[in-house]
Enzyme design. Structure first.
Site, PDB file in Angstrom:
ATOM      1  N   ASP A 235     -66.916 -40.396  66.694  1.00 36.41           N
ATOM      2  CA  ASP A 235     -67.056 -39.507  65.554  1.00 36.41           C
ATOM      3  C   ASP A 235     -68.519 -39.593  65.121  1.00 36.41           C
ATOM      4  O   ASP A 235     -69.229 -40.525  65.492  1.00 36.41           O
ATOM      5  CB  ASP A 235     -66.100 -39.880  64.416  1.00 36.41           C
ATOM      6  CG  ASP A 235     -65.950 -38.720  63.423  1.00 36.41           C
ATOM      7  OD1 ASP A 235     -66.773 -37.778  63.482  1.00 36.41           O
ATOM      8  OD2 ASP A 235     -65.030 -38.754  62.585  1.00 36.41           O
TER       9      ASP A 235
HETATM   10  C1  BGC Z   1     -65.800 -35.558  61.222  1.00 38.48           C
HETATM   11  C2  BGC Z   1     -65.356 -35.017  62.579  1.00 38.48           C
HETATM   12  C3  BGC Z   1     -66.261 -33.878  62.995  1.00 38.48           C
HETATM   13  C4  BGC Z   1     -67.689 -34.390  63.029  1.00 38.48           C
HETATM   14  C5  BGC Z   1     -68.683 -33.339  63.423  1.00 38.48           C
HETATM   15  C6  BGC Z   1     -67.277 -35.909  61.202  1.00 38.48           C
HETATM   16  O1  BGC Z   1     -67.710 -36.188  59.910  1.00 38.48           O
HETATM   17  O2  BGC Z   1     -65.032 -36.697  60.889  1.00 38.48           O
HETATM   18  O3  BGC Z   1     -64.020 -34.579  62.499  1.00 38.48           O
HETATM   19  O4  BGC Z   1     -65.857 -33.378  64.229  1.00 38.48           O
HETATM   20  O5  BGC Z   1     -68.060 -34.861  61.733  1.00 38.48           O
HETATM   21  O6  BGC Z   1     -68.830 -32.412  62.410  1.00 38.48           O
END
Ligand code: BGC
Length: 748
Positions: A235
């Protein structure tokens, strides 16, 4: 070397410097992988997801929310899940894949499949359900739909990311059976059935270890047990120790660390603390992803904006759940001449998606206010009053709304949660609607008995305080860009409501299973409710709820008959007739729950094991056949470290919700459990019950002149808990360590 590695990948790997290899294992910016121009290794784009494309221009930072290219905003997962329709979710997935292709996005960052442990989780709108089977079946359809277009998905957030509070550090303290049966189960189903190209690890720790560094999770379970063949990415910002993460099985770090972590990888290889084959393995997985994406990235297609808008509307119709409809207030007759008051700012300024990384810039936005007027016919008088302001306690004109309601024949009252109440990044601390809306509903209901409420919210809200004052309630969840049109279609009966609750609506926050254990404290959150998540808790504890899991009305009624259940070894086939007993078409979601009173381990009162949505014309009957196989009938045995299919009689209950189980049948399962392996610390009782150990221990104890087996039964009952190794050193037990060793040799 990896299985299936191409010659090209192998020669590229051989040609790379150590620095180039390390560079491939992280992003070049927020959204792209790093290219190696010297070797013609491409860079690809990965972007959110899940219910629409959020592709930002090159220069945008990842939280620059207004800046993404226009894309169709389909209903978020909270809505899609309420459709209980995998074919529909597959279609939405395929449309998302087409849009990603058109924008040259290689991987769509979704679906999010974390289980709804508490209605308070600020990101519940992005997740499917409190139930792992429903989540897993729908998410598999989504992944197959997207990937069918040659674009990858990222199954997220792996794992136990069930809250937003302290999400980057919190440790989810959860026992292994609960982890396997509730929190990992949907991931397992999707990995096995749909092979997502990538899995995204979560931010949090699981039992003290960061998901990004969790070897057991990322390698042992995901790859060795479930045969995951794709790439694991982090993530955004989930990497704590890059070298530990790479070793545990995290291939790609996102976004870029500006080269800091790439240098750490290089240093670790040079000083011998990171074996180079571990780095090579990750590089090969990145190369495999690039070649998987290549055909779609060069296809140069566009997508049909209008067709996707129509699909978004069709999907949204299946997602709204009609909770109650006293006196048949709905549907409204489009040709009637009555006066309708549309009240509530959300009718004009819809709340249709959640905030954070999934926020899409829609291609078009339909409001319920416009669509109701369009569909109402020319004979009707329709008025509007906002009643409250979105996201503000400022006076929204309560008096004007009440006056409008007083003079109307029917009221359509739009309520819900303002965007500031729920979002990625924080959790709620209450499940109530805003106070000004609670005041509005009572005031409107006091002057008009024909009120239908339409809710817009990303997770359950309490309805018990006010719902008795109104005739009808639609739970509209968040329905995407065409939701306003879909709601109008349903209110006027142009389409039949067929959504069902994918999460229980509790009476009060204090009734919820994780109450007291959410969101944790001092860096830990204890999953103290264990397996009893969602309806598993309410039904096992026999607690009243506002609306049960699986509930939803249509404009017709259904009867169930002729249940037959047969078992062929480890597969159970359930057959039932469902009749549409009303005068309108409708769809029933046939749900099969398992009750397991004869298992040797604890099970929740009911667990959903199969379902099917069946459209049935008025007056007709359909025979529905559903199968339950080994995964649905097994439990995770922590002592044996495996899934065990127990031989036992089970009860199967079939109906329209976890509290509307119309028919029950019993059936015998032929398991693969067999007797447990006896060990030195197996108790005397376990030895005595064991088919081969029992006779052996009896014979040995009688030969040793022990009176224990034939003496006072209460003494035997008490000593039955003693591990045999302890008894073997006690006076007069009739056993000794040498005899025990002989017994163990015979039973092993
Ligand atoms: C989120 C993810 C997301 C990523 C990219 C993170 O803060 O938890 O679900 O895909 O950001 O935007």
């Amino acid at each position: 070397m990896l299985d299936g590695m191409t010659e090209n990948a192998s020669s590229l790997l051989a040609a790379m410097t150590l620095e180039e290899k390390a560079s491939l294992c992280s992003g070049s910016d927020f959204w792209h992988t790093q290219p190696i121009e010297r070797l013609a290794v491409a860079s690809v784009m990965v972007t959110d997801g899940p219910h629409g494309l959020r592709k930002q221009p090159e220069e945008a930072d990842h939280l620059g929310l207004g800046e993404s290219v226009p894309a169709t905003c389909f209903p978020p997962a909270v809505g899609l899940a309420s459709s209980w329709n995998p074919e529909l979710v597959h279609q939405v997935g395929a449309a998302l894949g087409t849009e990603a292709r058109a924008e040259k996005v290689a991987v769509l960052l979704g679906p999010g499949i974390n289980i709804k442990r508490s209605p308070l989780c600020g990101r519940n709108f992005e997740y499917f359900s409190e139930d792992p089977l429903l989540t897993g079946v729908l998410a598999s359809a989504y992944v197959q739909g997207v990937q069918g277009q040659g674009v990858g998905t990222s199954l997220k957030h792996f794992a136990a990311n069930n809250q937003e509070t302290d999400r980057l550090r919190i440790s989810a303290v959860v026992d292994e059976r609960t982890l396997r049966e509730i929190y990992l189960s949907a991931f397992e189903r999707v990995v096995r059935q749909a092979q997502p190209w990538t899995v995204m690890c979560s931010y949090n720790k699981i039992n003290g270890v960061y998901a990004s560094e969790h070897r057991w999770l990322l390698t042992q379970v995901l790859r060795e047990e479930w045969d995951f063949a794709g790439l694991v990415m982090s993530d955004w910002g989930a990497v704590n120790d890059r070298v530990a993460a790479l070793t545990a099985g995290l291939d790609l770090e996102m976004p870029s660390s500006g080269g800091v972590n790439d240098a750490r990888i290089v240093d670790a290889v040079r000083d011998g603390s990171l074996p180079e084959p571990i780095l090579d393995r990750a590089v090969l997985r990145v190369l495999a992803l690039l070649s998987q994406a290549e055909p779609a990235m060069t296809s140069g297609e566009s997508f049909d904006v209008t067709a996707h808008q129509q699909l978004a509307r069709q999907a949204a119709r299946e997602c709204a759940v009609l909770l109650k409809n006293d006196g048949g207030l709905l549907p409204l007759d489009p040709d009637a001449t009555s006066t309708v008051a549309v009240i509530g700012e959300f009718a004009r300024t819809p709340r249709y998606q959640g905030a954070g990384s999934s926020q899409v810039n829609p291609t078009q936005l339909l409001t319920a206010w416009d669509e109701i007027r369009r569909l109402a016919g020319t004979n009707r008088k329709i008025g509007f009053a906002p009643g409250y302001g979105v996201d503000t306690a400022a006076d929204g004109g309560l008096g004007e709304a009440v006056e409008l309601a007083r003079t109307a024949d029917q009221v359509l009252l739009f309520l819900g949660l303002p965007p500031s109440y729920e979002s990625e990044g924080w959790d709620r601390d209450s499940i109530d609607l805003p106070p000004e809306q609670l005041e509005l509903v009572s005031a409107v209901a006091a002057v008009n008995s024909q009120v239908a409420v339409v809710l817009s919210n990303g997770a359950a809200v309490a309805v018990s305080e006010w719902q008795d004052q109104v005739a009808a309630v639609f739970e509209g969840w968040l329905l995407g860009q065409a939701g306003g049109g879909a709601i109008a279609d349903l209110l006027f009966g142009f389409n039949e409501p067929s959504g069902r609750l994918a999460e229980t609506i509790p009476l009060r926050l204090v009734d919820t299973p994780s109450f007291g254990n959410f969101p944790g404290e001092l860096g830990e959150v204890r999953y103290g409710e264990g397996l009893l998540v969602g309806y598993r808790y309410y039904d096992t504890k026999q607690l009243p709820v506002a609306y049960p899991f699986g509930h939803g009305l249509g404009y017709t009624t259904f009867d169930y008959s002729g249940l037959s259940v047969t078992s062929d070894g480890a597969t159970v086939t359930v057959q039932v007739n469902v009749s549409n007993t009303g005068s309108r078409a409708g769809s029933e979601v046939v749900q099969v729950y398992l009750s397991d009173p004869h298992s040797t381990v604890f099970h929740p009162e009911y667990e959903l094991k199969a379902f099917e949505k069946v459209p049935i014309p008025p007056g007709e009957t359909r025979t529905v056949t559903l199968t339950l196989s080994r995964p649905e009938l097994s439990y995770y045995n922590v002592r044996q470290g495996r899934w065990v299919l127990e031989s036992r009689d089970v009860e199967l209950r079939v109906g329209g919700s976890s509290r509307d189980l119309r028919l029950t049948a019993r059936v015998r399962i032929d398991g693969d459990d067999g007797p447990e392996q006896l060990r030195p610390d197996s108790s005397l009782a376990e030895w005595l019950q064991h088919p081969s150990g029992g006779p052996l221990v009896r014979a040995a104890m009688s030969a040793g002149a022990s009176g224990l087996l034939t003496g006072d039964p209460d003494v035997l009952k008490m000593l039955g808990n003693f591990p045999l190794a302890r008894l073997a050193v006690m006076p007069n037990s009739g056993l000794d360590p040498a005899t025990l060793a002989e017994l163990l040799a015979k039973v092993s």
